[in-house]
Design an enzyme around this catalytic site. Structure first.
Site, mmCIF file in Angstrom:
data_model
loop_
_atom_site.group_PDB
_atom_site.id
_atom_site.type_symbol
_atom_site.label_atom_id
_atom_site.label_comp_id
_atom_site.label_asym_id
_atom_site.label_seq_id
_atom_site.Cartn_x
_atom_site.Cartn_y
_atom_site.Cartn_z
ATOM 1 N N SER A 175 2.538 -23.316 61.082
ATOM 2 C CA SER A 175 3.749 -24.101 61.340
ATOM 3 C C SER A 175 4.098 -24.900 60.082
ATOM 4 O O SER A 175 3.963 -24.399 58.959
ATOM 5 C CB SER A 175 3.520 -25.001 62.560
ATOM 6 O OG SER A 175 4.660 -25.781 62.803
ATOM 7 N N SER A 176 4.479 -26.151 60.255
ATOM 8 C CA SER A 176 4.875 -26.976 59.113
ATOM 9 C C SER A 176 4.827 -28.455 59.502
ATOM 10 O O SER A 176 5.045 -28.798 60.664
ATOM 11 C CB SER A 176 6.307 -26.617 58.697
ATOM 12 O OG SER A 176 6.810 -27.580 57.797
ATOM 13 N N TYR A 214 14.983 -23.915 60.119
ATOM 14 C CA TYR A 214 13.601 -23.504 59.812
ATOM 15 C C TYR A 214 12.595 -24.272 60.678
ATOM 16 O O TYR A 214 11.735 -23.667 61.344
ATOM 17 C CB TYR A 214 13.360 -23.742 58.325
ATOM 18 C CG TYR A 214 11.928 -23.689 57.882
ATOM 19 C CD1 TYR A 214 11.266 -22.468 57.765
ATOM 20 C CD2 TYR A 214 11.231 -24.858 57.560
ATOM 21 C CE1 TYR A 214 9.949 -22.421 57.339
ATOM 22 C CE2 TYR A 214 9.912 -24.814 57.134
ATOM 23 C CZ TYR A 214 9.276 -23.600 57.031
ATOM 24 O OH TYR A 214 7.967 -23.550 56.618
ATOM 25 N N LYS A 220 9.647 -23.429 63.729
ATOM 26 C CA LYS A 220 8.237 -23.817 63.662
ATOM 27 C C LYS A 220 7.868 -24.614 64.920
ATOM 28 O O LYS A 220 6.751 -24.486 65.433
ATOM 29 C CB LYS A 220 7.963 -24.636 62.399
ATOM 30 C CG LYS A 220 8.102 -23.844 61.104
ATOM 31 C CD LYS A 220 7.126 -22.688 61.021
ATOM 32 C CE LYS A 220 6.951 -22.151 59.619
ATOM 33 N NZ LYS A 220 6.050 -20.983 59.564
HETATM 34 P P1 NDP Z 1 5.489 -17.703 49.647
HETATM 35 O O1 NDP Z 1 6.951 -17.559 49.409
HETATM 36 O O2 NDP Z 1 4.603 -18.112 48.529
HETATM 37 O O3 NDP Z 1 4.897 -16.329 50.265
HETATM 38 C C1 NDP Z 1 5.561 -15.722 51.342
HETATM 39 C C2 NDP Z 1 4.724 -14.578 51.865
HETATM 40 O O4 NDP Z 1 5.373 -14.045 53.051
HETATM 41 C C3 NDP Z 1 4.605 -13.423 50.899
HETATM 42 O O5 NDP Z 1 3.367 -12.796 51.086
HETATM 43 C C4 NDP Z 1 5.756 -12.499 51.324
HETATM 44 O O6 NDP Z 1 5.526 -11.124 51.006
HETATM 45 C C5 NDP Z 1 5.719 -12.682 52.827
HETATM 46 N N1 NDP Z 1 7.020 -12.434 53.466
HETATM 47 C C6 NDP Z 1 8.207 -13.009 53.183
HETATM 48 N N2 NDP Z 1 9.177 -12.522 54.003
HETATM 49 C C7 NDP Z 1 8.574 -11.606 54.800
HETATM 50 C C8 NDP Z 1 9.030 -10.739 55.826
HETATM 51 N N3 NDP Z 1 10.322 -10.694 56.205
HETATM 52 N N4 NDP Z 1 8.132 -9.932 56.449
HETATM 53 C C9 NDP Z 1 6.828 -9.953 56.067
HETATM 54 N N5 NDP Z 1 6.343 -10.733 55.093
HETATM 55 C C10 NDP Z 1 7.202 -11.550 54.470
HETATM 56 O O7 NDP Z 1 5.388 -18.747 50.873
HETATM 57 P P2 NDP Z 1 4.188 -19.695 51.332
HETATM 58 O O8 NDP Z 1 2.910 -19.048 51.052
HETATM 59 O O9 NDP Z 1 4.441 -21.047 50.820
HETATM 60 O O10 NDP Z 1 4.481 -19.760 52.918
HETATM 61 C C11 NDP Z 1 3.638 -19.140 53.855
HETATM 62 C C12 NDP Z 1 3.858 -19.774 55.227
HETATM 63 O O11 NDP Z 1 3.594 -21.171 55.154
HETATM 64 C C13 NDP Z 1 5.289 -19.630 55.774
HETATM 65 O O12 NDP Z 1 5.232 -19.383 57.169
HETATM 66 C C14 NDP Z 1 5.887 -21.010 55.517
HETATM 67 O O13 NDP Z 1 6.903 -21.288 56.436
HETATM 68 C C15 NDP Z 1 4.670 -21.898 55.715
HETATM 69 N N6 NDP Z 1 4.743 -23.210 55.084
HETATM 70 C C16 NDP Z 1 4.877 -23.339 53.722
HETATM 71 C C17 NDP Z 1 4.923 -24.599 53.157
HETATM 72 C C18 NDP Z 1 5.078 -24.809 51.678
HETATM 73 O O14 NDP Z 1 5.404 -25.932 51.277
HETATM 74 N N7 NDP Z 1 4.831 -23.810 50.849
HETATM 75 C C19 NDP Z 1 4.847 -25.810 53.980
HETATM 76 C C20 NDP Z 1 4.688 -25.548 55.387
HETATM 77 C C21 NDP Z 1 4.633 -24.305 55.900
HETATM 78 P P3 NDP Z 1 5.921 -10.529 49.512
HETATM 79 O O15 NDP Z 1 4.991 -11.197 48.545
HETATM 80 O O16 NDP Z 1 5.674 -9.064 49.599
HETATM 81 O O17 NDP Z 1 7.347 -10.891 49.267
#
Ligand code: NDP
Length: 255
Positions: A146-147, A160, A164
């Site tokens: 989540s977030s 968004y 979550k």
């Molecule tokens: P990144 O942008 O660094 O990575 C996103 C990941 O999700 C990549 O592996 C990407 O694959 C994959 N992805 C994106 N779109 C799709 C899709 N349509 N189908 C399947 N895979 C997909 O994001 P984060 O690591 O920061 O985020 C990961 C999770 O954490 C998310 O759910 C986000 O909402 C949550 N989050 C993030 C925060 C932050 O500040 N970073 C804070 C709170 C929650 P590919 O590499 O192939 O594009």
């Protein structure tokens, strides 16, 4: 020793950012990993290589969580690699992590933006989990990412963060209904973390980075490995009595 079966975790979005660190942290705890990527196959293969260096097995499979019609063929692929690489037919832990955000004020958010958030963060995780359960062992677990934005609000994240919030509610229902299979369901809610998320703004925009650090009790912005280790803990027996919990991992943001 040779024949001892490792537990297997499936991490969506394991090619980069938080999901990559989750996959590596799980491997450090002795789990094997199936990770998914959306478009970045090469990055995903690098993560597979790093996990193998840690002495665990790993495979990367393509998945678009926004396309629930593709989930049946995705799980056919999962079943195939479970057999060929892991010599088994089921896995133990599912981490619903994949996703992108949208930054748009409430008044100007479009229907297309809302649909995209619903498809990725709610419908995707809902039906992926539903189908995953057919290939999951009893006694494992689910971690839904989540977030911090469900506890506090930040302008521009209405669509968004609402999704979550929905996944947090869903997690409670899943925990209740899956208890009979001894499957635990927990939520990890990261604060702002330095990844590519949101165009990498938290990492690359110095002013935003400092603002978030100032509103965080521990005085800095989060890093991907702050989160991975907590997800990995939830996928071990050390967390065997932790169920239906929302664990915020934000260094104390907005207290
Ligand atoms: P990144 O942008 O660094 O990575 C996103 C990941 O999700 C990549 O592996 C990407 O694959 C994959 N992805 C994106 N779109 C799709 C899709 N349509 N189908 C399947 N895979 C997909 O994001 P984060 O690591 O920061 O985020 C990961 C999770 O954490 C998310 O759910 C986000 O909402 C949550 N989050 C993030 C925060 C932050 O500040 N970073 C804070 C709170 C929650 P590919 O590499 O192939 O594009």
């Amino acid at each position: 020793m040779e024949n001892k079966k490792n537990k297997i975790a499936l991490v969506t979005g394991g090619s980069r950012g938080l999901g990559k660190e989750m996959a590596l942290s799980l491997a450090k705890k002795g789990l094997d990993v199936v990770l998914t990527y959306h478009s970045k196959k090469e990055e995903a293969e690098v993560v597979v290589g790093e996990i193998e260096k840690l002495g665990q097995k790993a495979v990367a499979i393509q998945l678009n969580v926004a396309e629930s019609s593709s989930f049946d063929s995705f799980f056919q692929n999962v079943t195939t690699v479970l057999k060929s690489t892991f010599n088994t037919d089921k896995f133990d832990f599912l981490v619903n992590n994949a996703g992108v955000g949208v930054h748009e004020g409430f008044l100007t958010t479009t229907e297309a933006q809302v649909d995209n958030m619903v498809n990725i963060h709610f419908k995707g995780a809902f039906f992926l989990t539903q189908k995953a359960l057919a290939v999951m062992n009893d006694g494992g677990g689910i971690v839904n990412i989540s977030s911090g934005l469900t506890r506090f609000s930040f302008p521009g994240y209405a669509a968004y963060a609402s999704m979550k919030g929905a996944i947090e509610t869903l997690s409670k229902y899943q925990a209740k209904e899956l208890g009979e299979r001894k499957i635990r369901v927990n939520i990890v809610a990261p604060g702002a973390i330095e990844t590519d998320f949101g165009g990498g703004a938290v990492r690359d925009n110095e002013q935003l980075n400092q603002m978030i650090a100032a509103m965080t009790a521990l005085g800095r912005v989060g890093l991907p490995d702050d989160i991975g280790s907590v997800v990995a803990f939830l996928c071990t027996d050390d967390a065997k009595w932790v169920n239906a919990q929302r664990i915020e991992v934000s260094g104390g943001m907005n207290l």
